[in-house]
Enzyme design. Structure first.
Site, mmCIF file in Angstrom:
data_model
loop_
_atom_site.group_PDB
_atom_site.id
_atom_site.type_symbol
_atom_site.label_atom_id
_atom_site.label_comp_id
_atom_site.label_asym_id
_atom_site.label_seq_id
_atom_site.Cartn_x
_atom_site.Cartn_y
_atom_site.Cartn_z
ATOM 1 N N GLU A 169 74.758 -52.610 87.565
ATOM 2 C CA GLU A 169 75.222 -52.836 86.186
ATOM 3 C C GLU A 169 76.110 -51.652 85.803
ATOM 4 O O GLU A 169 75.906 -50.533 86.279
ATOM 5 C CB GLU A 169 74.021 -52.887 85.237
ATOM 6 N N HIS A 190 85.233 -27.879 82.928
ATOM 7 C CA HIS A 190 84.384 -28.048 84.112
ATOM 8 C C HIS A 190 83.131 -27.169 84.003
ATOM 9 O O HIS A 190 82.047 -27.567 84.415
ATOM 10 C CB HIS A 190 85.155 -27.694 85.389
ATOM 11 N N ASP A 249 83.495 -37.936 83.775
ATOM 12 C CA ASP A 249 84.927 -37.842 83.488
ATOM 13 C C ASP A 249 85.151 -37.265 82.087
ATOM 14 O O ASP A 249 84.313 -37.443 81.199
ATOM 15 C CB ASP A 249 85.529 -39.256 83.586
ATOM 16 N N GLY A 250 86.272 -36.569 81.916
ATOM 17 C CA GLY A 250 86.653 -36.115 80.584
ATOM 18 C C GLY A 250 86.564 -34.615 80.358
ATOM 19 O O GLY A 250 86.771 -34.144 79.237
ATOM 20 N N GLU A 291 90.529 -37.372 96.359
ATOM 21 C CA GLU A 291 91.828 -37.331 95.668
ATOM 22 C C GLU A 291 91.969 -36.077 94.797
ATOM 23 O O GLU A 291 93.081 -35.617 94.532
ATOM 24 C CB GLU A 291 92.016 -38.577 94.785
ATOM 25 N N GLY A 330 88.613 -32.290 81.362
ATOM 26 C CA GLY A 330 89.933 -31.770 81.014
ATOM 27 C C GLY A 330 90.274 -32.042 79.548
ATOM 28 O O GLY A 330 90.744 -31.149 78.828
ATOM 29 N N LEU A 343 62.864 -36.070 91.950
ATOM 30 C CA LEU A 343 64.176 -36.705 91.759
ATOM 31 C C LEU A 343 65.037 -36.409 92.980
ATOM 32 O O LEU A 343 65.077 -35.279 93.451
ATOM 33 C CB LEU A 343 64.871 -36.142 90.503
ATOM 34 N N ARG A 403 91.560 -26.137 81.529
ATOM 35 C CA ARG A 403 90.765 -27.252 82.058
ATOM 36 C C ARG A 403 89.447 -26.772 82.677
ATOM 37 O O ARG A 403 88.417 -27.438 82.576
ATOM 38 C CB ARG A 403 91.568 -28.014 83.118
HETATM 39 C C1 FPP Z 1 86.568 -35.298 85.676
HETATM 40 O O1 FPP Z 1 87.118 -34.824 84.512
HETATM 41 C C2 FPP Z 1 85.723 -34.271 86.245
HETATM 42 C C3 FPP Z 1 85.939 -33.677 87.439
HETATM 43 C C4 FPP Z 1 87.055 -34.000 88.335
HETATM 44 C C5 FPP Z 1 85.030 -32.610 87.905
HETATM 45 C C6 FPP Z 1 83.599 -32.845 87.596
HETATM 46 C C7 FPP Z 1 82.885 -31.605 87.849
HETATM 47 C C8 FPP Z 1 81.883 -31.114 87.099
HETATM 48 C C9 FPP Z 1 81.263 -31.809 85.959
HETATM 49 C C10 FPP Z 1 81.326 -29.811 87.478
HETATM 50 C C11 FPP Z 1 80.472 -29.986 88.667
HETATM 51 C C12 FPP Z 1 79.897 -28.724 89.019
HETATM 52 C C13 FPP Z 1 78.851 -28.576 89.812
HETATM 53 C C14 FPP Z 1 78.370 -27.226 89.999
HETATM 54 C C15 FPP Z 1 78.162 -29.722 90.486
HETATM 55 P P1 FPP Z 1 88.686 -34.611 84.452
HETATM 56 O O2 FPP Z 1 88.971 -33.224 84.876
HETATM 57 O O3 FPP Z 1 89.353 -35.683 85.259
HETATM 58 O O4 FPP Z 1 88.947 -34.801 82.920
HETATM 59 P P2 FPP Z 1 90.195 -35.487 82.231
HETATM 60 O O5 FPP Z 1 90.253 -36.921 82.717
HETATM 61 O O6 FPP Z 1 89.867 -35.379 80.790
HETATM 62 O O7 FPP Z 1 91.402 -34.682 82.627
#
Ligand code: FPP
Length: 233
Positions: free
Chosen positions: A200, A30, A13-14, A60, A16, A124, A26
């Site tokens: 955990e 990613h 998360d994070g 969602e 954005g 893995l 945003r």
């Molecule tokens: C949450 O941050 C992140 C996501 C919804 C997307 C996660 C995706 C990746 C890390 C890229 C994955 C890519 C591959 C190729 C597997 P957020 O957008 O909710 O951030 P915020 O809470 O700060 O808005």
């Protein structure tokens, strides 16, 4: 004595907020986040973890703007085309969990190809949760069991925790020992609800694009100081 640590599940998360702090769109968050996926998967392998499950896109998340969803899907296309190669060469077995019917056909075809070509890899097991929702996963399993009971393939008395686990997308993967969520949020967001019964938890304020091997190592060290009791005294 050390705690068993076979499987780590992560809520990344994070992205954005990481981008917003830099005045970037945003999807730039990613993009950096996807680079960290590769780094952390390699690190997990080096640290002796056997399974890693990453939450890349929830059911969602389809409600996000068209621009953001398209950006994420194109990023995924890019990774499926080339960047997962590094993991493949690192003996990583890649599996995707989630609702495939929501994804574009070309993406699903590439996912299946990658699953097939890494199926024999052993170092893995990497599960990428894509278009994933845990309640949906549980409902899917319940419907499958109901159909099998109805057809007489299994009887009610044969349904136990093991048979149920084997009906989930994560069949064959041991339950997570540790769940990490980045960015300071402290919630589970419909992630692996059945599987995390005795996990955990570790919440870090670090935004996912800033996460790295050192922090993973520190979290594992913290996990090793915990006393896991599984409900026993
Ligand atoms: C949450 O941050 C992140 C996501 C919804 C997307 C996660 C995706 C990746 C890390 C890229 C994955 C890519 C591959 C190729 C597997 P957020 O957008 O909710 O951030 P915020 O809470 O700060 O808005």
């Amino acid at each position: 004595m050390t705690n068993k640590l076979e499987h780590i599940a992560v809520i990344m998360d994070g992205n954005g907020r990481w981008a917003a702090k830099r005045g970037l769109p945003r999807n730039a968050g990613h993009k950096k986040g996807a680079e960290v996926v590769i780094e952390v998967a390699k690190a997990a392998k080096e640290l002796g973890v056997k399974f890693l499950t990453l939450y890349a896109f929830s059911t969602e998340n389809w409600k996000r703007s068209r621009e953001e969803v398209d950006g994420l899907m194109n990023l995924l296309r890019e990774y499926l085309a080339k960047d997962f190669k590094e993991l493949k060469e690192n003996d990583v077995r890649i599996r995707f969990i989630g609702e495939r019917q929501m994804l574009a056909d070309d993406i699903v075809a590439k996912m299946e190809e990658l699953e097939k070509s890494t199926a024999q890899n052993k170092s893995l097991g990497l599960q990428i949760a894509l278009s994933y929702g845990s309640r949906q996963e549980i409902l899917h399993a319940v419907k499958q069991i109901a159909a099998e009971v109805k057809s007489g393939d299994i009887s009610l008395k044969d349904i136990d925790e093991q048979t149920f686990s084997a009906m989930l997308y994560t069949a064959g993967v041991p339950d997570p020992d540790l769940v990490i969520r980045t960015s300071g949020e402290q919630r589970i967001s419909n992630y692996l609800l059945w599987q995390i019964a005795y996990a955990e938890f570790f919440f870090t304020k670090t935004l996912w694009p800033d996460f790295n091997k050192n922090e993973l190592r520190e979290i594992i060290e913290n996990y090793q100081t915990r006393e896991r009791r599984y409900g026993k005294a």
